[in-house]
Design an enzyme around this catalytic site. Sequence first.
Site, PDB file in Angstrom:
ATOM      1  N   GLY A  27      -1.168   5.093   5.869  1.00  0.00           N
ATOM      2  CA  GLY A  27      -0.211   4.015   5.593  1.00  0.00           C
ATOM      3  C   GLY A  27       0.062   3.910   4.102  1.00  0.00           C
ATOM      4  N   TYR A  31       1.542 -13.312  13.626  1.00  0.00           N
ATOM      5  CA  TYR A  31       0.927 -12.356  12.699  1.00  0.00           C
ATOM      6  C   TYR A  31      -0.185 -13.047  11.911  1.00  0.00           C
ATOM      7  CZ  TYR A  31       0.452  -9.211   8.727  1.00  0.00           C
ATOM      8  OH  TYR A  31      -0.049  -8.381   7.755  1.00  0.00           O
ATOM      9  N   ASP A  76      -5.396   7.379  11.547  1.00  0.00           N
ATOM     10  CA  ASP A  76      -4.075   6.735  11.576  1.00  0.00           C
ATOM     11  C   ASP A  76      -3.305   7.251  12.790  1.00  0.00           C
ATOM     12  OD1 ASP A  76      -2.260   5.453   8.912  1.00  0.00           O
ATOM     13  OD2 ASP A  76      -1.292   5.900  10.832  1.00  0.00           O
TER      14      ASP A  76
END
Length: 320
Positions: free
Chosen positions: A10, A149, A31
């Site tokens: 990322g 979130y 990932d």
Amino acid sequence: MDFLITGGAGFIGSHLADQLLREGHRVFALDNLSTGSIANIAHLKSHPRFHYTIDTVSNEPVLAEMVDQCDVIFHLAAAVGVKLIVEAPVHTIETNVHGTEVVLKHANKKKKLVLIASTSEVYGKSTSVPFGEDDDLVLGSTKKHRWAYACSKAIDEFLALAYWKEKKLPVIIVRLFNTVGPRQTGQYGMVIPNFVRQALAGQPITVFGDGTQTRSFTYVGDVVCALAALVREPAAVGEVFNVGNTEEISIRALAERVKQMTGSHSPIVTIPYDEAYEAGFEDMPRRVPDIARIAALIGYEPKVQLDEILSRVIEYFRER
Ligand code: UDP
């Protein structure tokens, strides 16, 4: 030492890999390339101390083996970006809560130190600026997906601190404040890469809301140095740290700065939140960190300020 970085391909994870390799460590990146990308780690592929696995943290046999191999875990894998969160709320909640759950469970077997990446978003609509780590979190209605979130990350924090309290698993929590820099994509809504891309393409620069909302942007290089330093500090265990920059700018002023620094002729346009995200979308008017705690513990001080950040991001997008 051997470090596992979940989300290692990322934006932040790949910069952290660079930093740990510079310090002489070995890095294992995990990932699933959902928001990360191979391009972020392409320059590391032939590095003798860098190893990567393309898989998700919820593939427990793979995760368990990687946790076993490493001394410390940086858990960065998550669903991020306000746009993604609003568009895919189920994915966000499941990824963020379940991912942390399995990482903590496996780390706990041999009590491996885990650093959990949380977010300044957890402060929600609080207006008591600057935000201190022990302040109340002020979240909006569960009907507004944005808050899912913040809530998913708050649950991650609760769970990590519960592991520390109940099982003596060493954990460190960091709340990141608008981390920016090269390799960040505008695909998931983040403002600086979006503005820079728009300005360079001569497209309208899209300010959401009236543009008076402010943010404090933190250079990714400052963030990864702080994360690497925190895991070396025994007194960081069981604690929550803001990692940010206190320089504050309104989004309208940011648009003007980007326009001026790129020499762009793009118009600056305003788009109502309802159109940019969804009906009833709530933004936070100001977001500034109190960084006294991390400054006192590791001497943290952000070194790269906004103009320098913008020139590095502009250069990155120009090269592409
Ligand atoms: N924003 C904007 N135009 C864009 C993208 C974002 O005006 O093209 C605004 C967004 O509404 C927010 C701020 O910029 O007020 C920062 O957005 P970002 O998604 O980068 O991070 P956030 O702070 O919302 O997590």
